[in-house]
Scaffold this motif. Structure first.
Motif, PDB file in Angstrom:
ATOM      1  N   ALA A  11      -3.668   2.312   5.871  1.00 15.49           N
ATOM      2  CA  ALA A  11      -4.110   3.671   5.543  1.00 15.49           C
ATOM      3  C   ALA A  11      -3.498   4.683   6.511  1.00 15.49           C
ATOM      4  CB  ALA A  11      -5.633   3.755   5.576  1.00 15.49           C
ATOM      5  N   TRP A  12      -3.421   4.335   7.791  1.00 16.24           N
ATOM      6  CA  TRP A  12      -2.810   5.215   8.792  1.00 16.24           C
ATOM      7  C   TRP A  12      -1.332   5.440   8.474  1.00 16.24           C
ATOM      8  CZ3 TRP A  12       0.659   3.409  12.792  1.00 16.24           C
ATOM      9  CH2 TRP A  12       1.053   4.407  13.680  1.00 16.24           C
ATOM     10  N   LEU A  13      -0.614   4.354   8.184  1.00 12.99           N
ATOM     11  CA  LEU A  13       0.797   4.483   7.819  1.00 12.99           C
ATOM     12  C   LEU A  13       0.961   5.310   6.547  1.00 12.99           C
ATOM     13  CD1 LEU A  13       1.926   0.841   8.623  1.00 12.99           C
ATOM     14  CD2 LEU A  13       2.665   2.903   9.834  1.00 12.99           C
ATOM     15  N   ASN A  14       0.110   5.082   5.560  1.00  9.30           N
ATOM     16  CA  ASN A  14       0.152   5.859   4.319  1.00  9.30           C
ATOM     17  C   ASN A  14      -0.057   7.337   4.595  1.00  9.30           C
ATOM     18  OD1 ASN A  14      -1.393   3.425   2.061  1.00  9.30           O
ATOM     19  ND2 ASN A  14       0.669   3.533   2.861  1.00  9.30           N
ATOM     20  N   HIS A  46       0.863  -1.179   0.000  1.00 14.84           N
ATOM     21  CA  HIS A  46       0.000   0.000   0.000  1.00 14.84           C
ATOM     22  C   HIS A  46       0.905   1.237   0.000  1.00 14.84           C
ATOM     23  CE1 HIS A  46      -3.786  -2.129   1.034  1.00 14.84           C
ATOM     24  NE2 HIS A  46      -2.926  -3.021   1.462  1.00 14.84           N
ATOM     25  N   ASP A  47       0.791   2.048  -1.042  1.00 13.94           N
ATOM     26  CA  ASP A  47       1.636   3.231  -1.185  1.00 13.94           C
ATOM     27  C   ASP A  47       0.924   4.497  -0.730  1.00 13.94           C
ATOM     28  OD1 ASP A  47       4.013   2.150  -2.366  1.00 13.94           O
ATOM     29  OD2 ASP A  47       2.839   1.807  -4.176  1.00 13.94           O
ATOM     30  N   PRO A  48       1.660   5.391  -0.052  1.00 18.44           N
ATOM     31  CA  PRO A  48       1.079   6.691   0.283  1.00 18.44           C
ATOM     32  C   PRO A  48       1.035   7.580  -0.956  1.00 18.44           C
ATOM     33  CG  PRO A  48       3.361   6.611   0.997  1.00 18.44           C
ATOM     34  CD  PRO A  48       3.024   5.249   0.455  1.00 18.44           C
ATOM     35  N   PRO A  49       0.259   8.668  -0.903  1.00 21.95           N
ATOM     36  CA  PRO A  49       0.279   9.609  -2.021  1.00 21.95           C
ATOM     37  C   PRO A  49       1.697  10.141  -2.242  1.00 21.95           C
ATOM     38  CG  PRO A  49      -1.495  10.138  -0.497  1.00 21.95           C
ATOM     39  CD  PRO A  49      -0.664   9.069   0.143  1.00 21.95           C
ATOM     40  N   GLU A  50       2.025  10.432  -3.466  1.00 23.57           N
ATOM     41  CA  GLU A  50       3.381  10.857  -3.846  1.00 23.57           C
ATOM     42  C   GLU A  50       3.884  12.022  -2.993  1.00 23.57           C
ATOM     43  OE1 GLU A  50       6.817  10.265  -5.737  1.00 23.57           O
ATOM     44  OE2 GLU A  50       5.037   9.127  -6.313  1.00 23.57           O
ATOM     45  N   HIS A  51       3.028  13.005  -2.735  1.00 21.25           N
ATOM     46  CA  HIS A  51       3.485  14.207  -2.032  1.00 21.25           C
ATOM     47  C   HIS A  51       3.761  13.972  -0.545  1.00 21.25           C
ATOM     48  CE1 HIS A  51      -0.802  14.336  -1.091  1.00 21.25           C
ATOM     49  NE2 HIS A  51      -0.502  15.149  -0.091  1.00 21.25           N
ATOM     50  N   LEU A  52       3.343  12.811  -0.001  1.00 19.53           N
ATOM     51  CA  LEU A  52       3.577  12.507   1.414  1.00 19.53           C
ATOM     52  C   LEU A  52       4.755  11.569   1.647  1.00 19.53           C
ATOM     53  CD1 LEU A  52      -0.061  11.921   2.774  1.00 19.53           C
ATOM     54  CD2 LEU A  52       1.386  13.937   3.087  1.00 19.53           C
ATOM     55  N   ARG A  53       5.258  10.944   0.616  1.00 25.76           N
ATOM     56  CA  ARG A  53       6.244   9.862   0.777  1.00 25.76           C
ATOM     57  C   ARG A  53       7.496  10.302   1.528  1.00 25.76           C
ATOM     58  NH1 ARG A  53       5.816   6.113  -4.590  1.00 25.76           N
ATOM     59  NH2 ARG A  53       3.565   5.894  -4.431  1.00 25.76           N
ATOM     60  N   THR A  54       7.824   9.493   2.541  1.00 23.97           N
ATOM     61  CA  THR A  54       9.025   9.749   3.334  1.00 23.97           C
ATOM     62  C   THR A  54      10.150   8.787   2.994  1.00 23.97           C
ATOM     63  OG1 THR A  54       8.328   8.229   5.076  1.00 23.97           O
ATOM     64  CG2 THR A  54       7.621  10.545   5.276  1.00 23.97           C
ATOM     65  N   GLY A  55       9.807   7.692   2.329  1.00 26.79           N
ATOM     66  CA  GLY A  55      10.792   6.656   2.031  1.00 26.79           C
ATOM     67  C   GLY A  55      10.793   5.540   3.068  1.00 26.79           C
ATOM     68  N   ALA A  56      10.130   5.759   4.206  1.00 26.72           N
ATOM     69  CA  ALA A  56      10.075   4.729   5.244  1.00 26.72           C
ATOM     70  C   ALA A  56       9.104   3.623   4.823  1.00 26.72           C
ATOM     71  CB  ALA A  56       9.630   5.342   6.571  1.00 26.72           C
ATOM     72  N   VAL A  57       9.366   2.415   5.333  1.00 28.40           N
ATOM     73  CA  VAL A  57       8.581   1.236   4.990  1.00 28.40           C
ATOM     74  C   VAL A  57       8.288   0.458   6.275  1.00 28.40           C
ATOM     75  CG1 VAL A  57       8.537  -0.889   3.627  1.00 28.40           C
ATOM     76  CG2 VAL A  57       9.792   1.093   2.777  1.00 28.40           C
ATOM     77  N   VAL A  58       7.065  -0.067   6.403  1.00 25.85           N
ATOM     78  CA  VAL A  58       6.698  -0.896   7.553  1.00 25.85           C
ATOM     79  C   VAL A  58       5.982  -2.146   7.048  1.00 25.85           C
ATOM     80  CG1 VAL A  58       5.218  -1.052   9.599  1.00 25.85           C
ATOM     81  CG2 VAL A  58       6.554   1.010   9.198  1.00 25.85           C
ATOM     82  N   ILE A  59       6.375  -3.300   7.598  1.00 24.97           N
ATOM     83  CA  ILE A  59       5.684  -4.558   7.326  1.00 24.97           C
ATOM     84  C   ILE A  59       4.677  -4.769   8.452  1.00 24.97           C
ATOM     85  CG2 ILE A  59       5.913  -7.061   7.088  1.00 24.97           C
ATOM     86  CD1 ILE A  59       8.772  -6.566   6.073  1.00 24.97           C
ATOM     87  N   VAL A  60       3.422  -4.975   8.091  1.00 21.73           N
ATOM     88  CA  VAL A  60       2.353  -5.197   9.061  1.00 21.73           C
ATOM     89  C   VAL A  60       2.134  -6.705   9.166  1.00 21.73           C
ATOM     90  CG1 VAL A  60      -0.050  -4.696   9.653  1.00 21.73           C
ATOM     91  CG2 VAL A  60       1.307  -2.999   8.372  1.00 21.73           C
ATOM     92  N   VAL A  61       2.286  -7.248  10.402  1.00 24.89           N
ATOM     93  CA  VAL A  61       2.213  -8.699  10.617  1.00 24.89           C
ATOM     94  C   VAL A  61       0.974  -9.030  11.448  1.00 24.89           C
ATOM     95  CG1 VAL A  61       3.458 -10.714  11.486  1.00 24.89           C
ATOM     96  CG2 VAL A  61       4.740  -8.735  10.641  1.00 24.89           C
ATOM     97  N   PRO A  62       0.108  -9.917  10.948  1.00 31.36           N
ATOM     98  CA  PRO A  62      -1.106 -10.265  11.690  1.00 31.36           C
ATOM     99  C   PRO A  62      -0.826 -11.188  12.865  1.00 31.36           C
ATOM    100  CG  PRO A  62      -0.991 -11.543   9.676  1.00 31.36           C
ATOM    101  CD  PRO A  62       0.171 -10.576   9.647  1.00 31.36           C
TER     102      PRO A  62
END
Length: 145
Positions: free
Chosen positions: A89-92, A53-69
């Motif tokens: 969506a929150w992370l995005n 799930h990608d954030p909108p281009e203008h918000l991108r920080t370059g950080a990445v998180v893996i969400v584990v159930p």
């Protein structure tokens, strides 16, 4: 009045068009990208996957998180989509790319440490994919059943 309206729109239409296009791009979320961790293994034997799930281009920080159930490795605690989609969506919204991990589970014949191996492989894939853009900022967030 008609002439004034045409002159105003005539000179301003490129700015208006660009503003509307920028707004549409900032509001529209790209569709998630889904892929299997081990595409060479038949899906009946290994369902482990990542959903990006990608954030909108203008918000991108370059950080990445893996969400584990959560789910005690017996099931995935978010089978109804009420936890991980909002988490992504929150992370995005914070400008962070979110990957939702689906790991192998015990009822399908995958005992521990198969789930850890899926997470390790997901982390490896994500780090390789984002080694230039994340500056090492790859993390994980997990849930428990």
């Amino acid at each position: 009045v008609k002439l004034v309206w045409m002159v105003i729109l005539g000179s301003a239409w490129p700015t208006i068009l660009l503003s509307v296009a920028h707004w549409l791009l900032s509001v529209a979320q790209p569709l998630p990208t889904w892929f299997r961790l081990r595409p060479h293994v038949p899906e009946q034997l290994d369902v482990s996957s990542l959903e990006r799930h990608d954030p909108p281009e203008h918000l991108r920080t370059g950080a990445v998180v893996i969400v584990v159930p959560g789910g005690g490795y017996i099931w995935h605690s978010d089978s109804n989509g009420l936890t991980f989609q909002p988490t992504a969506a929150w992370l995005n919204g914070l400008g962070i790319i979110a990957y939702i991990l689906t790991y192998r589970i015990v009822p399908e014949g995958h005992i521990w440490p198969a789930q850890l191996q899926d997470f390790e492989l997901a982390m490896h894939i994500v780090r390789q994919a984002h080694h230039n853009s994340s500056n090492g900022r790859v993390g994980a967030i997990g849930y428990s059943a």
